[in-house]
Design a protein around this motif. Structure first.
Motif, PDB file in Angstrom:
ATOM      1  N   UNK A 129       0.934 -69.534  25.148  1.00 25.10           N
ATOM      2  CA  UNK A 129       0.367 -70.772  24.596  1.00 25.10           C
ATOM      3  C   UNK A 129      -1.013 -70.558  23.980  1.00 25.10           C
ATOM      4  N   UNK A 130      -1.780 -69.626  24.604  1.00 32.36           N
ATOM      5  CA  UNK A 130      -3.116 -69.321  24.054  1.00 32.36           C
ATOM      6  C   UNK A 130      -2.964 -68.650  22.697  1.00 32.36           C
ATOM      7  N   UNK A 131      -2.048 -67.676  22.632  1.00 29.24           N
ATOM      8  CA  UNK A 131      -1.875 -66.946  21.364  1.00 29.24           C
ATOM      9  C   UNK A 131      -1.309 -67.876  20.297  1.00 29.24           C
ATOM     10  N   UNK A 132      -0.537 -68.883  20.753  1.00 28.28           N
ATOM     11  CA  UNK A 132       0.032 -69.839  19.789  1.00 28.28           C
ATOM     12  C   UNK A 132      -0.937 -70.978  19.495  1.00 28.28           C
ATOM     13  N   UNK A 133      -2.154 -70.916  20.020  1.00 28.93           N
ATOM     14  CA  UNK A 133      -3.202 -71.962  19.876  1.00 28.93           C
ATOM     15  C   UNK A 133      -2.746 -73.344  20.348  1.00 28.93           C
ATOM     16  N   UNK A 134      -1.756 -73.339  21.258  1.00 27.80           N
ATOM     17  CA  UNK A 134      -1.333 -74.626  21.829  1.00 27.80           C
ATOM     18  C   UNK A 134      -2.267 -74.978  22.994  1.00 27.80           C
ATOM     19  N   UNK A 135      -2.887 -73.959  23.581  1.00 31.92           N
ATOM     20  CA  UNK A 135      -3.817 -74.147  24.702  1.00 31.92           C
ATOM     21  C   UNK A 135      -5.070 -73.314  24.433  1.00 31.92           C
ATOM     22  N   UNK A 136      -6.177 -73.677  25.076  1.00 31.95           N
ATOM     23  CA  UNK A 136      -7.448 -72.978  24.866  1.00 31.95           C
ATOM     24  C   UNK A 136      -7.873 -72.245  26.137  1.00 31.95           C
TER      25      UNK A 136
END
Lengths: 666, 257
Positions: free
Chosen positions: B51-58
Motif C-alpha cells: 500500500x505504501x509503494x502504491x501510495x494508498x497509505x503513507x
C-alpha cells in the motif's frame, strides 16, 4: 437484538436520515393542513369572503386525503427499494443461522423507530410550517389577518397513531420479505445488468422512439387532429383524445426501458468516447442506472409530468383569471352609449381621470373558406372598427396586439379562437368575410383574441378594417367608451353604479344575419338576441377573481411542493444506493490513478443525466398538456409556467448537488 | 538501475495506548528488470508495504523511492499521476470494472488524462497477443474465467509501460492450472518486456517463478533467497526459508533448550 438494530441503523445511516427527513416533510405538510382544517375561527375568515369560498374547508380535506394517500404510497415504495437493498445482508444473517423471527422482529422494531423519529420531527416541523401555510392561504385569497403557529393536539395524536400504524405495516412487510429471502440467490449488486443487443431490441428501440415523437406531434396538433377525426369517423374525436396520451405513455415507457439503454450502448461503442475515461465511465454508469432504475425513472417522469401540469395549470388559471378580467374590461370602466347615459352623473364625472371613445359600427358578416374547412359559412354580428381607432386604443390598452392591414384585408377578433389558430394541421385555412348587408368583402389576414376596451363591451366578434372601408361602410353606429378612474375610486364607483346598470341587446335573427335587416341596439331581449352589460367595472371582477384563483393556487402549490420533493427524493435515494454498490469500482479507479476531480466530474455528470431525464420528459409532456388546456383559455400567457419549471429545475438541481456530495461520502 | 529503494521504512497504526507497528525500520531495494517476491507470515506487513509503494497509505517515517520519485513527498494529484504512469497493479481480486469490456478495462488508465498515447491501439493488441486475450477483447469480465480475468488485469498493468508492476497475491483466487498459466505469462513479461515486477505472495510455488524473494517478519527485513539454478532448487530453498521464518529467528542466537 438491540445490538443488531444499532448496527443496522449505523450501517444505513445516510439513507435512513434522508428517508426520515422525507417522511417528516410529508407529515409536516399533513399536520399543517390538518391543523388548518381544525381551526374553525381561522377558516371562518376565508368562508366569509364570498359564496364560492364556503367550499374552502371541504377542499382542504380533499387536499389532505390526496397528500395522505400519496405519502403512504411514497413510503411503501421507498420501503420496498430500501429493503431490497438490504437483501444481501439479510441473506448473510440467514446463512449464519439467525432465526427468521428474530430478523423480522429486528426489521419491525427498526421500522417503528424510524417511524417514531419521522413522526416526532414531522409534527414539530408541521407546527412551525402551519403559520406559513395559513398565511399563504389567507394572503392568496386576499384576506389580511394575522396568524400564529397552529397547535392542534388532536391532529398531532391522530397523525402520530396513523403513521405508527403505517410504519408497523411496513415493518411487517419487511419481516415477511426477510422470511422469503432465498439463501442461494445472488444479490442485486452482483446481478449482471447487461442486455444482449439483438435485432428485435433495436427494432423495439426505434419503434418506441418513433411512436413517442409521433405522439408528441399529435399532442401538439391535438385540437385539430380531434376535430379532423371527429369529422371523418363516428366517435373518432373521443378515441383520438384517449389514444394520443395512451400511446405517449406507452412509448415513453418503451423509450426508458429499451430505446435509451440502446442509445447508451451505442454511445459506449463510439471509439472517440472510449478514449475518454470520464465520458466512458459517465455513459457506462448512466446505462447501468437506466437498466437498474427504469421503473423509478418512469414513475418520476410521470409524477414530474403530473406535478408540472398541475402547478402549471394552476398558475395558468391564475394568470388567465387576471388576464381574463383585463381582457373582459380593459380599463377601469367601459360603457356602451346607453351605458354612458345610465352611468354619467356629477358623482361619476368627479372620479374620471381620462376617457377614450372607440367608434364602431354593427354589421352581420359571413365567413367563407374555399376548402370548406373550419369556420366556413359562419354567420354572426360584428362590431366593425377602423384600423386607426384600433391603433389609438393600443396607446391606453397594453397587450393589444399591433395590426397592419392592406386594402380589403381585415383582422377578426373573437373569444375562444382555438379552432382558428394556425398549427401544422390547421395552417392552410384562407378565410374570407362578407358583410352581408353591404356586400363588402375582406380577406381575413389575422385572427386575435384581444378586444379593444375588453370583450365584455361586444355582442360577439369584432372586425378591424382599413379606414377607407370603414368610412364606406353604411351601418348603425355603436360607440364604446373606456374610462380610467382616479386612484382608489374604482371600487367605490362600482358599488354606487352597479345596481342601476342595464343590458344592451342586438337581434340575432336570420334576417339580420343574412343582411335583409340592419342590426340595432335595443333595451329588451328577444329569443335569438346577443346581449352585453351596458357598463362594466374592472375592480369588483378582479377582487372576486383573486379570491377564487388564489384559493386554487394555494392548493396546487401545496400539492406540487409535496410531489416535487417526493420525486426528487426517490431519484436521490436510488442514486445513493447505486453509488454504494459502485463503491468498489470507484476504489479500483482511484487505485489505478484516476484523478479525484475526474471522479467527481463523472459522479456529477451521471447524476445530472439521471435527474435531467425525468425533468426533460416531464417538462415536455406538461408543456404539451398545458398548451392543450390553455388553448381553451384564450392565450392565458406562459410566464408563470416558465417560473414553475425554473423552480422545479432549481429543486432538482439542489437534490442533484446533494446526491453528488453524498455519493462522494458513500 | 535501482527502481525501488526502501530505506528505514516504519509504519505505526493506532494511538498512544493502542499502537501496532506494521513496518519496523524496513530497508531493501529492487533493481530494474528484477522479478522479486515478498513473502512472510500473516501480519508480517506485506500488504502495508504494498500500500505504501502504491501510495494508498503513507509511512510514519523512512524513505520510499520508486523510479527516482520520493513517494512520501507526493501530493494527491501527483500520487494519482504516479499510480497512472509509473505503476502497474495486479490485485488478488482482479479489480476489473464490471461494466466495461476487456478492451476498455485494459486501456482505461491510459484514458484518464490527456494526451492519449498515439499507439494505444497497437499497445492493446500487443499485450492482448502476449497474454492470449485477442478473442476476448469484446467480452465483459463476468464472461471470463478467473485466470482470464487476471490476465486482463496484467495487460492493464502493463499497457502504460510502467517502471514497476505490483502484484498482490495475483494467484490467490485462481486454481493451480490458471495460476501456473498466469505466472508463466508474468515471467514472460519480465523476460521479454524487461519489466520490473514486485509480487506479494504466501505461496512457495508462486514465489518460485521470481528471481529473488525477500522475507519479512514483524514488519522488518528477515532474509532473502536468490535463484541461482533450477526452479525446483529455488522452490526448495523457499520452503526451507519458510520453515525457518515460521519456526524461529534466523538472525538471533539459537536457544539450546
Amino acid at each position: 437484538m438491540g445490538q443488531l438494530i444499532r448496527t443496522s441503523l449505523r450501517r444505513h445511516r445516510t439513507v435512513n436520515r434522508l428517508y426520515v427527513l422525507m417522511a417528516a416533510a410529508m407529515i409536516a405538510v399533513l399536520y399543517a393542513v390538518l391543523a388548518l382544517i381544525e381551526d374553525d375561527r381561522l377558516l371562518a375568515h376565508t368562508i366569509d369572503v364570498n359564496d364560492l369560498t364556503a367550499v374552502v374547508p371541504a377542499l382542504l380535506v380533499i387536499v389532505l386525503v390526496v397528500i395522505l394517500l400519496f405519502a403512504i404510497v411514497f413510503l411503501l415504495y421507498m420501503n420496498s427499494i430500501l429493503i431490497e437493498w438490504r437483501t444481501a445482508s439479510i441473506r448473510v444473517y440467514r446463512r449464519l443461522g439467525m432465526p427468521v423471527s428474530r430478523i423480522g422482529l429486528g426489521l419491525l422494531l427498526e421500522s417503528l423507530l424510524l417511524g417514531a423519529a419521522a413522526t416526532v420531527l414531522g409534527i414539530g416541523l408541521g407546527w412551525v410550517f402551519s403559520k406559513f401555510l395559513a398565511m399563504m392561504l389567507l394572503r392568496l385569497m386576499g384576506v389580511h389577518k394575522a396568524v400564529g403557529l397552529l397547535w392542534a393536539p388532536r391532529a398531532a395524536v391522530e397523525l402520530a397513531v396513523l403513521f405508527l400504524v403505517v410504519y408497523a405495516v411496513l415493518g411487517t412487510i419487511n419481516a415477511i420479505y426477510a422470511g422469503n429471502v432465498e439463501m442461494t440467490a445472488e444479490s442485486a449488486a452482483n446481478r449482471t445488468s447487461r442486455i444482449p443487443a439483438s435485432g428485435w431490441r433495436t427494432l423495439v428501440a426505434w419503434a418506441g422512439a418513433v411512436v413517442l415523437v409521433l405522439s408528441y406531434a399529435a399532442a401538439y396538433n391535438l385540437v385539430h387532429l380531434t376535430y379532423l377525426m371527429a369529422q371523418r369517423y363516428h366517435g373518432g374525436g373521443v378515441w383520438t383524445l384517449l389514444a394520443v396520451p395512451a400511446l405517449g405513455v406507452l412509448s415513453l415507457y418503451v423509450v426508458f426501458k429499451v430505446s435509451l439503454p440502446a442509445l447508451f450502448v451505442w454511445l459506449m461503442k463510439r471509439p472517440k468516447l472510449r478514449r475518454n475515461a470520464a465520458a466512458l465511465m459517465t455513459v457506462t454508469n448512466v446505462h447501468k442506472r437506466l437498466l437498474r432504475n427504469v421503473h423509478s425513472l418512469f414513475l418520476t417522469t410521470l409524477l414530474a409530468t403530473i406535478t408540472i401540469t398541475v402547478l402549471g395549470s394552476g398558475a395558468i388559471l391564475y394568470q388567465f383569471g387576471q388576464r381574463s378580467v383585463t381582457r373582459s374590461v380593459a380599463l377601469d370602466m367601459v360603457a356602451s352609449s346607453t351605458g354612458v347615459k345610465q352611468a354619467f352623473s356629477k358623482d361619476t364625472a368627479a372620479v374620471i381621470k381620462r376617457a377614450v371613445v372607440l367608434p364602431t359600427k354593427l354589421a352581420a358578416g359571413r365567413l367563407s373558406e374555399p376548402n370548406h374547412a373550419t369556420g366556413d359559412g359562419d354567420e354572426t354580428i360584428y362590431n366593425v372598427m377602423a384600423l386607426s381607432d384600433y391603433t389609438r386604443i393600443r396607446r391606453v390598452q397594453k397587450g393589444l396586439p399591433a395590426l397592419t392591414l392592406g386594402p380589403h384585408q381585415a383582422a377578426m377578433i373573437l373569444f375562444g379562437r382555438t379552432l382558428y389558430q394556425h398549427t401544422w394541421l390547421g395552417k392552410r385555412q384562407h378565410w374570407g368575410l362578407t358583410l352581408t348587408r353591404t356586400h363588402q368583402r375582406f380577406a381575413v389576414k389575422t385572427v386575435t383574441g384581444t378586444f379593444p376596451l375588453g370583450d365584455s363591451a361586444y355582442f360577439d366578434r369584432a372586425l378591424v378594417i382599413p379606414d377607407r372601408d370603414f368610412r364606406q361602410l353604411l351601418a348603425p353606429a355603436d360607440p364604446l367608451t373606456g374610462y380610467l378612474l382616479k386612484q382608489g375610486q374604482s371600487g367605490q364607483a362600482a358599488k354606487q353604479l352597479n345596481d342601476g346598470v342595464g343590458e344592451d341587446y342586438v337581434g340575432g335573427s336570420a334576417a339580420i344575419l343574412t343582411g335583409k335587416k340592419a342590426p340595432r341596439v335595443k333595451a329588451t331581449a328577444g329569443a335569438a338576441d346577443f346581449g352585453r352589460r351596458a357598463v362594466q367595472f374592472k375592480a369588483p371582477l378582479m377582487g372576486e377573481m383573486n379570491v377564487l384563483f388564489g384559493m386554487g393556487l394555494f392548493i396546487v402549490i401545496l400539492l406540487g411542493a409535496v410531489f416535487i420533493v417526493a420525486t426528487a427524493s426517490i431519484l436521490m435515494i436510488k442514486q445513493l444506493m447505486l453509488a454504494a454498490e459502485d463503491h468498489q469500482a470507484r476504489t479500483i479507479l482511484r487505485q489505478l490513478g484516476m484523478p479525484q476531480p475526474l471522479e467527481q466530474r463523472v459522479a456529477a455528470a451521471q447524476t445530472a443525466v439521471i435527474f435531467a431525464l425525468p425533468l426533460a420528459f416531464g417538462t415536455l409532456n406538461s408543456a404539451l398538456m398545458i398548451r392543450y388546456l390553455s388553448m381553451f383559455l384564450n392565450d392565458p400567457g406562459v410566464f408563470l409556467v416558465i417560473v414553475i419549471v425554473a423552480v422545479y429545475i432549481l429543486v432538482y438541481l439542489a437534490f442533484g448537488i446533494l446526491t453528488v456530495r453524498l455519493t462522494a461520502r458513500t | 538501475m535501482r527502481v525501488v529503494d526502501v530505506a528505514h521504512l516504519t509504519k505505526v497504526y493506532g494511538h498512544r495506548l493502542n499502537r501496532v507497528t506494521a513496518l519496523n525500520d524496513l530497508s531493501f531495494h529492487i533493481e530494474a528488470g528484477e522479478f522479486v517476491g515478498i513473502m512472510g507470515p500473516s501480519g508480517a506487513g506485506k500488504s502495508t508495504l504494498l500500500n505504501m509503494i502504491a501510495t494508498i497509505d503513507q509511512p510514519t517515517s523512512g524513505k520510499l523511492t520508486v523510479a527516482g520519485k520520493e513517494l512520501t513527498a507526493l501530493r494527491d494529484s501527483e500520487a494519482a499521476a504516479y499510480r497512472r504512469e509509473d505503476l502497474g497493479f495486479i490485485f488478488q481480486a482482479f479489480n476489473l470494472v464490471p461494466d466495461l469490456t476487456v478492451a476498455d478495462n485494459i486501456t482505461l488508465p491510459q484514458t484518464f488524462v490527456p494526451p492519449l498515447p498515439k499507439d494505444l491501439d497497437q499497445r492493446l493488441m500487443h499485450f492482448a497477443n502476449l497474454l492470449g486475450l485477442v478473442p476476448l477483447l469484446k467480452r465483459y469480465p463476468e464472461q471470463l474465467s478467473l485466470g482470464q480475468r487476471q490476465r486482463v488485469a496484467a495487460a492493464r498493468a502493463m499497457i502504460g509501460h510502467p517502471d514497476l508492476i505490483l502484484a498482490d497475491e495475483p494467484t490467490g483466487s485462481l486454481d493451480s492450472m490458471a495460476a501456473t498459466e498466469l505466472l508463466q505469462y508474468l515471467a514472460k513479461l519480465n523476460l521479454e518486456e524487461d519489466v520490473t515486477i514486485m509480487m506479494v505472495t504466501h505461496d512457495a510455488f508462486t514465489a518460485s517463478f521470481c528471481n529473488r524473494i525477500i522475507f519479512i517478519r514483524d514488519g522488518a527485513y528477515f532474509a532473502e533467497v536468490t535463484r541461482r539454478s533450477s526452479r525446483q532448487a529455488f522452490f526448495n530453498s523457499i520452503i526451507d526459508m519458510e520453515a525457518t521464518i515460521n519456526g524461529g529467528d534466523r538472525r538471533g542466537p539459537i536457544d539450546p533448550h
